[in-house]
Design a protein around this motif. Structure first.
Motif, PDB file in Angstrom:
ATOM      1  N   TRP A 149      47.271 -57.140  83.553  1.00 36.26           N
ATOM      2  CA  TRP A 149      47.143 -57.137  82.092  1.00 36.26           C
ATOM      3  C   TRP A 149      47.489 -58.501  81.500  1.00 36.26           C
ATOM      4  N   LEU A 150      48.555 -59.116  81.994  1.00 37.20           N
ATOM      5  CA  LEU A 150      48.917 -60.448  81.501  1.00 37.20           C
ATOM      6  C   LEU A 150      47.822 -61.463  81.827  1.00 37.20           C
TER       7      LEU A 150
ATOM      8  N   MET B 294      57.118 -69.113  76.797  1.00 34.73           N
ATOM      9  CA  MET B 294      57.529 -67.893  77.459  1.00 34.73           C
ATOM     10  C   MET B 294      56.894 -67.862  78.840  1.00 34.73           C
ATOM     11  N   THR B 295      57.677 -67.427  79.803  1.00 33.38           N
ATOM     12  CA  THR B 295      57.170 -67.304  81.166  1.00 33.38           C
ATOM     13  C   THR B 295      56.678 -65.884  81.415  1.00 33.38           C
TER      14      THR B 295
ATOM     15  N   GLU C 167      54.444 -70.764  82.856  1.00 37.04           N
ATOM     16  CA  GLU C 167      54.518 -70.836  81.392  1.00 37.04           C
ATOM     17  C   GLU C 167      53.188 -70.335  80.820  1.00 37.04           C
ATOM     18  N   LEU C 168      53.274 -69.405  79.872  1.00 42.01           N
ATOM     19  CA  LEU C 168      52.085 -68.860  79.230  1.00 42.01           C
ATOM     20  C   LEU C 168      51.662 -69.744  78.057  1.00 42.01           C
TER      21      LEU C 168
ATOM     22  N   GLN D  42      59.595 -63.472  81.639  1.00 41.04           N
ATOM     23  CA  GLN D  42      60.178 -63.184  80.324  1.00 41.04           C
ATOM     24  C   GLN D  42      59.314 -62.187  79.547  1.00 41.04           C
ATOM     25  N   ALA D  43      58.008 -62.322  79.638  1.00 35.96           N
ATOM     26  CA  ALA D  43      57.103 -61.392  78.950  1.00 35.96           C
ATOM     27  C   ALA D  43      57.279 -59.976  79.483  1.00 35.96           C
ATOM     28  N   ILE D  44      57.387 -59.861  80.797  1.00 32.15           N
ATOM     29  CA  ILE D  44      57.561 -58.539  81.409  1.00 32.15           C
ATOM     30  C   ILE D  44      58.924 -57.958  81.046  1.00 32.15           C
ATOM     31  N   GLU D  45      59.944 -58.798  81.070  1.00 37.92           N
ATOM     32  CA  GLU D  45      61.293 -58.351  80.714  1.00 37.92           C
ATOM     33  C   GLU D  45      61.347 -57.869  79.263  1.00 37.92           C
ATOM     34  N   ARG D  46      60.756 -58.619  78.354  1.00 34.78           N
ATOM     35  CA  ARG D  46      60.760 -58.215  76.933  1.00 34.78           C
ATOM     36  C   ARG D  46      60.020 -56.912  76.720  1.00 34.78           C
ATOM     37  N   SER D  47      58.899 -56.744  77.413  1.00 35.38           N
ATOM     38  CA  SER D  47      58.157 -55.491  77.245  1.00 35.38           C
ATOM     39  C   SER D  47      58.969 -54.315  77.775  1.00 35.38           C
TER      40      SER D  47
END
Length: 116
Positions: A26-27, A1-2, A54-55, A5-10
């Motif tokens: 926060w990330l 996950m990029t 990429e996380l 993508q993490a921000i979009e999902r949240s």
């Protein structure tokens, strides 16, 4: 996950109007924790320029990133009841990831993490 993508999902799970600098912070906080506790390494801060970065957590456990953003949003909004619920959800996701990491990396010399 990029990062993006993490921000979009949240945002899909919890529509909130947050300043992006706060979310990146926060990330960065979470990624730094994962790198230090599990991989035994330092992490570079996450900035707006890192959208495609990429996380560390694999896709099967990537839900912990949006859950962390949601938990921190609830805390920032002072919503104690929602924060308590989101903190439990995040802790469960982080524990599942840490357990997976320990199972798959224990033999390769990585540190074992014990969660309380």
């Amino acid at each position: 996950m990029t990062v993006s993508q993490a921000i979009e999902r949240s945002s899909l799970l919890y529509p909130a109007d947050l300043e992006s600098g706060r979310v990146y912070s926060w990330l960065s906080e979470l990624e730094s924790r994962i790198c230090a506790e599990l991989y035994g390494e330092d992490s570079q801060p996450i900035t707006a320029d890192d959208a495609q970065r990429e996380l560390k957590a694999p896709e099967a456990y990537a839900e912990l990133y949006p859950l962390y953003i949601i938990m921190k949003t609830d805390l920032a909004n002072g919503d104690t009841e929602r924060y308590n619920n989101s903190a439990v959800s995040f802790k469960n996701a982080y524990t599942a990831f840490a357990n997976y990491f320990n199972r798959t990396h224990l033999e390769s010399g990585y540190k074992t993490i014990r969660l309380l």
